[in-house]
Design a protein around this motif. Structure first.
Motif, mmCIF file in Angstrom:
data_model
loop_
_atom_site.group_PDB
_atom_site.id
_atom_site.type_symbol
_atom_site.label_atom_id
_atom_site.label_comp_id
_atom_site.label_asym_id
_atom_site.label_seq_id
_atom_site.Cartn_x
_atom_site.Cartn_y
_atom_site.Cartn_z
ATOM 1 N N UNK A 10 -2.227 25.060 -5.695
ATOM 2 C CA UNK A 10 -1.714 23.969 -6.452
ATOM 3 C C UNK A 10 -1.374 24.552 -7.817
ATOM 4 N N UNK A 45 -17.614 19.041 -5.803
ATOM 5 C CA UNK A 45 -17.851 17.944 -4.894
ATOM 6 C C UNK A 45 -19.115 17.046 -5.491
ATOM 7 N N UNK A 69 -15.696 11.523 -9.685
ATOM 8 C CA UNK A 69 -15.177 10.583 -8.557
ATOM 9 C C UNK A 69 -15.522 9.130 -9.107
ATOM 10 N N UNK A 101 -3.729 7.020 -8.222
ATOM 11 C CA UNK A 101 -4.432 8.219 -7.714
ATOM 12 C C UNK A 101 -3.413 9.563 -7.643
ATOM 13 N N UNK A 102 -2.344 9.314 -8.017
ATOM 14 C CA UNK A 102 -1.375 10.476 -8.007
ATOM 15 C C UNK A 102 -0.914 10.638 -9.270
ATOM 16 N N UNK A 159 -2.436 12.727 -3.565
ATOM 17 C CA UNK A 159 -3.490 11.752 -3.644
ATOM 18 C C UNK A 159 -3.299 10.416 -3.699
ATOM 19 N N UNK A 160 -1.946 9.791 -3.593
ATOM 20 C CA UNK A 160 -1.613 8.518 -3.435
ATOM 21 C C UNK A 160 -1.232 8.067 -1.882
ATOM 22 N N UNK A 203 -14.878 13.272 -0.922
ATOM 23 C CA UNK A 203 -14.322 13.990 -2.118
ATOM 24 C C UNK A 203 -13.585 15.402 -1.617
ATOM 25 N N UNK A 204 -14.190 16.221 -0.987
ATOM 26 C CA UNK A 204 -13.873 17.506 -0.599
ATOM 27 C C UNK A 204 -12.540 16.979 0.298
ATOM 28 N N UNK A 228 -10.456 14.578 0.159
ATOM 29 C CA UNK A 228 -9.495 14.054 -0.639
ATOM 30 C C UNK A 228 -8.955 15.172 -1.303
ATOM 31 N N UNK A 229 -9.603 16.210 -1.770
ATOM 32 C CA UNK A 229 -8.828 17.056 -2.649
ATOM 33 C C UNK A 229 -7.886 18.027 -1.569
ATOM 34 N N UNK A 253 -1.268 6.933 1.464
ATOM 35 C CA UNK A 253 -2.416 5.960 1.994
ATOM 36 C C UNK A 253 -3.243 6.337 3.347
ATOM 37 N N UNK A 264 -17.542 25.275 -5.252
ATOM 38 C CA UNK A 264 -17.046 24.187 -4.693
ATOM 39 C C UNK A 264 -17.974 22.918 -4.724
ATOM 40 N N UNK A 314 0.904 -1.216 -0.033
ATOM 41 C CA UNK A 314 0.167 -0.144 -0.020
ATOM 42 C C UNK A 314 0.787 1.207 -0.060
ATOM 43 N N UNK A 344 -1.513 2.507 -4.375
ATOM 44 C CA UNK A 344 -2.328 3.730 -4.673
ATOM 45 C C UNK A 344 -1.841 4.593 -5.476
ATOM 46 N N UNK A 375 -6.369 8.011 2.038
ATOM 47 C CA UNK A 375 -7.438 7.108 1.662
ATOM 48 C C UNK A 375 -8.144 6.398 2.938
ATOM 49 N N UNK A 377 1.241 15.900 -7.396
ATOM 50 C CA UNK A 377 0.160 14.968 -7.117
ATOM 51 C C UNK A 377 0.262 13.796 -6.243
ATOM 52 N N UNK A 430 4.770 18.205 -11.909
ATOM 53 C CA UNK A 430 3.423 17.424 -11.914
ATOM 54 C C UNK A 430 3.771 16.024 -11.830
ATOM 55 N N UNK A 431 4.812 15.519 -12.478
ATOM 56 C CA UNK A 431 4.984 14.137 -12.842
ATOM 57 C C UNK A 431 5.136 13.301 -11.162
#
Lengths: 474, 474
Positions: free
Chosen positions: B66, A319, A325, A85-86, B85-86, B325-326, B328-329, B88, A315, A77, A82, B91, B82, B77-78
């Protein structure tokens, strides 16, 4: 659309997929393949089968596959499971979903449609071209081709058809509705193929290409697509007009309806201007991105920030954008799995194996053979994403290994991953929506789909091939 | 709740934050700090200021920060921008949001509340303890403390108060409503502190701790919190009862209401059993995870998969869970920024600088000083997340550099990042919801908050400190 809501889970199908996955898991692992690569293959096939069979909704199936990969220690993990997701390509699509919301929210999408109808719509054929142009204009920033065809084009199409006395259920569907629906669908398939950001699964191809050392930029994709794409768009409304001629061929009233609608809308609002500006900004920097060294996702994030700060989107819109999503989840998990099938060595091993079998033939034979198999196997798939995920990485690997120029192989698979959608009434997002309108008989849908599949392949491989040669892509 | 919808953007505040960010950007860069670290600091402060001032909603502000970080090439960016977002830990929280939905959807949350009220609720004090137990039981799998206090507890509390003739607007609020609201709020603050997964910003602390080489597991956090947490929970309903005594002290009818409600609900449904099973599964593997080597996020993903496959949740529930989702961002972007402030060397440099200034004092002095400043600066913050993001990483770095045992520093900051919420009616998610009920006067809210802040600090640092010493945490 939501008829599956109550029965979205099929335990027998899930068990079926699980058994096949388990069989693969316990098969003797071929020499040259790492254990974890083989196990990931088993989990991947289980996941894909579950998606294809509709055992579970795609996102649920992906989470299930992810859980198994983690619980079996096939993937860890911290720095494997994951990572999807990036991935910047995934966020390009996620953010394009938010931006596309602006077309609908501001009314700019409808305004563009009525603008084209006003100028072109005095004949049925012109009306169809007007809708086609609308779809084309919206395509670069609308990764949900379902939203484009179903959310913007279809409501206008339906109200137009109704105005001309053509409805699905009273024997009037052939007056004009059938023709417009068939055209709108086939046009949407073409616009989906033309931009990285016009169909949600296109970035999967970009990712698979990257795994093979091929960099498909936004501009590069669009450049390769522009000639065959515009030709397909030019001939499709006319061809459908000849094959399924509408009874009404003159639509002088459409102009009046469009004029009235535009009048009702009033002058272009501040928010529409901002939306137009952001749209232009996106297109320009997506095209020039490769040259200027600005990543397409960076451009999209900047565009979204402008829409949010200016209040065109709020916003809450972000969402609530469920499609985004949904895409983030399945995309993040499938890309990650495909990525590690490659990194752990399975795809290279498999490609080398098949290539050895195919050895001796010129790539000019293997190339069309691979593409045609890829294309027509779409009759078995209920989603472009499922098809791309299941087959594209392997086909790309095999093609490149037998000697097809990598860029040519990658981009052709990208285009075919959309064009194959023309075939059935279930094979791509917009199909069930437009077919569900009731204007078209099933046999007609399939017949036209098959005819156009041949036309599209000829245009994209024939004329497209010459164009790509001219561009020096191979 | 949505009163800010139309005015969620404040351009003057945004420009204010931008000017301050720009000033920092162009200041001479101190020796020993890399250019990109300094620039990221400027962008980070701009982002945090925008959040604190409410220039834009948190997610919008994060996207804006961002975009600036990307457009200025401060981050690429690579493999930088981001990566959050990966993560753990992020998540873990996102998925806990989905799981928590199951408590509400199945009705299990309400059933638990009525169960406790039925058994404890014949007196007002017992009713309060019943609600406190409900909050505690739900806490480990409900990272939105607002959803817990506002979504499960408050509706039941309000209907109970109304049944006893206590309403906000007709002079009856002191009958019982005021007492229950104050207690429910202060209890929610404590349960938020007790688990990694009971407040959305707790994992930020876990992440900052990891950056300092301290591994805070789910079980480790809960173990350190259990003693001070249960003591706080035991005394708060009683203390509030003494400070703001309700006029109604006996509530025999509550038992009857609870009995009737439980009867209406009928026997525990299949979905509730599954929810209970998954909940037990989560708690067990979260507690044992450290020992068994199973990551808490893996457990959460498996639990979610069970809920989805069994149909307790459907995919629509996941897509529609806006809070997830909020989170997560903003989480993905803030964690990433804080992470790179550390990786690019700013936090270590800053910590060393402050530590040098504080040099010579024993850590036993610096430790409480840092914590008290951290705690009471919460009067300036309208969100735990903003406060944690702005101050925790730096305070942790400084504390560790001046010699506070790292684990002690990290976990204390974690607890204080919740306890500070007791102070104001705007400082933490549940506060505006419960204060907005109208049962409590502003001055009473603040007075009680201040009293309890002292009690909580004493319990958590005093008794908690002994417990942590006993556990060998320092």
């Amino acid at each position: 659309m939501n008829q599956l809501e109550t029965s979205e889970v099929s335990i027998p199908k899930l068990i079926g997929a699980l058994i096949i996955g388990a069989i693969i898991w316990f098969l003797p692992i071929p020499e040259g393949v790492k254990t974890e690569a083989w196990h990931l293959l088993a989990i991947f096939i289980f996941t894909i089968l579950g998606i294809i069979l509709k055992a579970l909704p795609m996102g649920t199936m992906c989470f299930t596959g992810l859980a198994i990969a983690l619980l079996t220690n096939t993937l860890n993990i911290k720095n494997q499971a994951l990572t999807g997701f990036g991935n910047s390509t995934i966020w390009l699509i996620v953010i394009a979903f938010f931006i596309a919301r602006g077309f609908i929210k501001t009314g700019l999408g409808s305004r563009i449609a009525y603008f084209f109808i006003f100028h072109l719509g005095s004949k049925t054929l012109g009306l169809a071209y007007g809708l086609a142009l609308t779809d084309l204009v919206l395509a670069p920033a609308t990764p949900s081709n379902t939203a484009r065809a179903g959310g913007v084009i279809y409501p206008i199409l339906k109200s137009m058809a109704h105005n001309f006395g053509s409805d699905p259920d009273n024997g009037t569907r052939k007056k004009i509705g059938e023709y417009l629906v068939l055209t709108a669908f086939q046009v949407d398939i073409i616009t989906s193929a033309m931009f990285v950001t016009s169909m949600a699964a296109n970035p999967l191809i970009v990712q698979f290409a990257a795994n093979n050392g091929v960099e498909l930029t936004w501009g590069g994709w669009a450049l390769a697509a522009i000639v065959p794409g515009l030709i397909s768009l030019a001939i499709i409304p006319y061809l459908v007009f000849k094959i399924y001629p509408p009874e009404i061929k003159e639509t002088p009233d459409a102009k009046n309806i469009a004029r009235r609608k535009l009048k009702e809308m009033g002058p272009i609002s501040k928010n529409e201007w901002i939306m137009l500006f952001v749209f232009a900004f996106l297109i320009i920097f997506w095209i020039l991105g490769g040259t200027l060294g600005i990543n397409a996702t960076t451009t999209a994030i900047a565009g979204l920030a402008i829409l949010l700060i200016s209040g065109v989107l709020n916003w809450e819109d972000v969402k609530s954008e469920k499609g985004a999503w949904d895409t983030l989840i399945w995309f993040g998990i499938l890309v990650m799995m495909a990525d590690f099938l490659n990194k752990l060595g399975f795809i290279p091993w498999f490609s080398a194996l098949i290539a050895k079998e195919m050895g001796g033939h010129a790539w000019t034979l293997a190339f069309p053979a691979l593409l045609l198999i890829y294309f027509y196997s779409h009759y078995m798939f209920a989603s472009a994403t499922a098809h791309v995920t299941a087959m594209a990485a392997a086909f790309m690997g095999v093609g490149i290994t037998v000697g097809v120029p990598p860029y040519l192989m990658a981009i052709s698979l990208g285009f075919f991953s959309n064009l194959f959608g023309s075939t059935t009434h279930y094979g791509m997002g917009p199909a069930p929506v437009l077919f569900g309108s009731g204007y078209v008989e099933l046999t007609d849908w399939w017949k036209l789909g098959f005819y156009l599949s041949i036309i599209n392949i000829a245009v994209w491989l024939g004329i497209g091939g010459l164009w790509w040669k001219l561009l020096g892509l191979f």
